[in-house]
Design an enzyme around this catalytic site. Structure first.
Site, PDB file in Angstrom:
ATOM      1  N   LEU A  60      -2.577  -0.333   3.651  1.00 56.40           N
ATOM      2  CA  LEU A  60      -2.369  -1.870   2.874  1.00 56.40           C
ATOM      3  C   LEU A  60      -3.139  -1.542   2.187  1.00 56.40           C
ATOM      4  O   LEU A  60      -2.909  -2.065   1.428  1.00 56.40           O
ATOM      5  CB  LEU A  60      -3.403  -2.335   3.937  1.00 56.40           C
ATOM      6  CG  LEU A  60      -2.117  -3.373   5.175  1.00 56.40           C
ATOM      7  CD1 LEU A  60      -3.123  -3.851   6.113  1.00 56.40           C
ATOM      8  CD2 LEU A  60      -0.742  -3.812   5.081  1.00 56.40           C
ATOM      9  N   LYS A  61      -3.974  -0.127   1.725  1.00 60.66           N
ATOM     10  CA  LYS A  61      -4.504  -0.105   0.305  1.00 60.66           C
ATOM     11  C   LYS A  61      -5.227  -0.821  -0.244  1.00 60.66           C
ATOM     12  O   LYS A  61      -5.300  -1.130  -1.441  1.00 60.66           O
ATOM     13  CB  LYS A  61      -3.137   0.828  -0.165  1.00 60.66           C
ATOM     14  CG  LYS A  61      -2.113   1.822  -0.623  1.00 60.66           C
ATOM     15  CD  LYS A  61      -0.798   1.893  -1.086  1.00 60.66           C
ATOM     16  CE  LYS A  61      -0.124   3.289  -0.833  1.00 60.66           C
ATOM     17  NZ  LYS A  61       0.663   2.578   0.376  1.00 60.66           N
ATOM     18  N   TYR A  62      -6.458  -1.175   0.208  1.00 63.20           N
ATOM     19  CA  TYR A  62      -7.331  -1.991   0.228  1.00 63.20           C
ATOM     20  C   TYR A  62      -7.501  -1.475  -0.890  1.00 63.20           C
ATOM     21  O   TYR A  62      -8.297  -0.447  -1.612  1.00 63.20           O
ATOM     22  CB  TYR A  62      -8.415  -2.101   1.049  1.00 63.20           C
ATOM     23  CG  TYR A  62      -7.878  -2.614   2.875  1.00 63.20           C
ATOM     24  CD1 TYR A  62      -7.147  -3.459   3.074  1.00 63.20           C
ATOM     25  CD2 TYR A  62      -8.181  -1.774   3.759  1.00 63.20           C
ATOM     26  CE1 TYR A  62      -6.783  -3.810   4.398  1.00 63.20           C
ATOM     27  CE2 TYR A  62      -7.969  -1.802   5.146  1.00 63.20           C
ATOM     28  CZ  TYR A  62      -6.813  -3.408   4.969  1.00 63.20           C
ATOM     29  OH  TYR A  62      -6.801  -2.958   6.363  1.00 63.20           O
ATOM     30  N   PRO A  66     -16.263  -4.395  -2.570  1.00 66.60           N
ATOM     31  CA  PRO A  66     -16.673  -3.811  -1.482  1.00 66.60           C
ATOM     32  C   PRO A  66     -16.803  -4.155   0.228  1.00 66.60           C
ATOM     33  O   PRO A  66     -16.769  -4.022   0.923  1.00 66.60           O
ATOM     34  CB  PRO A  66     -18.036  -2.762  -1.959  1.00 66.60           C
ATOM     35  CG  PRO A  66     -18.216  -2.979  -3.253  1.00 66.60           C
ATOM     36  CD  PRO A  66     -17.518  -4.213  -3.476  1.00 66.60           C
ATOM     37  N   GLY A 209      10.303   8.851   5.453  1.00 65.44           N
ATOM     38  CA  GLY A 209      10.456   7.435   5.472  1.00 65.44           C
ATOM     39  C   GLY A 209      12.124   7.837   6.127  1.00 65.44           C
ATOM     40  O   GLY A 209      12.500   7.692   7.265  1.00 65.44           O
TER      41      GLY A 209
END
Length: 230
Positions: A60-62, A66, A209
């Site tokens: 999800l590449k947050y 912080p 993929g």
């Protein structure tokens, strides 16, 4: 389990995804769930993968303040995922807080991985967002920052693996998308390499993929890829 192959699920519906998953074996691969599928199907879908004994990379590449990122990482840990990622460009404090919040989970904590430079980006793409550096230079810079924050590794293109081994050491996990078996279409990723080449350069995990998920016989393709890197 020492699976090096992470299959990126890229299906539009749950039924399509589960149909594929039921054709492959958790002893041969792990599974990556990205933004599209997680937004559509949610945590319940991840639990279904766990029920089928697959390790899950929650991709999800947050990237946020912080506290928000740390709490999201904690939620991922509560979900039981094997790996979760965030953007190194979110800064040192963001990464440190995300790592710290995982301490109570001990050995059950997911691997926390930083995204450095997306494999679709080249020099001009970086320049357009104000970064006057090559993809390699930026990857090295952000990888050092992730290591300083105590993260387990980074996502990087295969071409950066050898350099990052020198800079970050053998214990730093290198997760490489941009992997295409020989003869495959490159798709939307510009910095690509075959599975065998990537492993030979020192990659720990390979994200693949469409060459697997769109194959007529995905299990056969998966077995062939594993054989090529054995």
């Amino acid at each position: 389990m020492d699976n090096k192959i992470i299959v990126a699920l890229d299906y539009e519906t749950e039924n399509e995804a589960l149909n594929f998953i039921d054709q492959v074996d958790p002893s041969l691969c792990r599974l990556k769930v990205g933004k599209e599928m997680f937004t559509t199907l949610g945590a319940h879908f991840v639990k279904q993968l766990h029920d089928r004994k697959f390790d899950v990379f929650l991709d999800l590449k947050y990237h946020d303040i912080p506290n928000t990122v740390a709490r999201a990482v904690r939620s991922a840990a509560d979900l039981g995922v094997w790996m979760v990622d965030l953007h190194a460009s979110g800064g040192l404090t963001m990464m440190e807080e995300a790592k710290k919040i995982l301490e109570p989970y001990g050995k059950d904590a997911p691997l926390l991985i930083a995204v450095t430079v997306l494999t679709s980006m080249e020099d001009l793409d970086l320049l357009q967002i104000g970064i006057n550096a090559s993809p390699m230079e930026q990857v090295i810079r952000l990888s050092h920052l992730a290591k300083r924050a105590g993260l387990d590794g980074v996502v990087c293109s295969p071409q950066e693996v050898e350099v990052l081994r020198t800079h970050c050491g053998d214990d730093f996990k290198l997760v490489t998308p941009g992997i295409r078996p020989a003869g495959s279409d490159f798709g939307d990723q510009r910095r690509v390499m075959t599975p065998k080449q990537a492993i030979q350069t020192g990659a720990d995990f390979l994200v693949i993929g469409r060459p697997i998920t769109q194959a007529q016989e995905p299990l056969s393709i998966l077995k062939a890829i594993n054989a090529s890197i054995a």
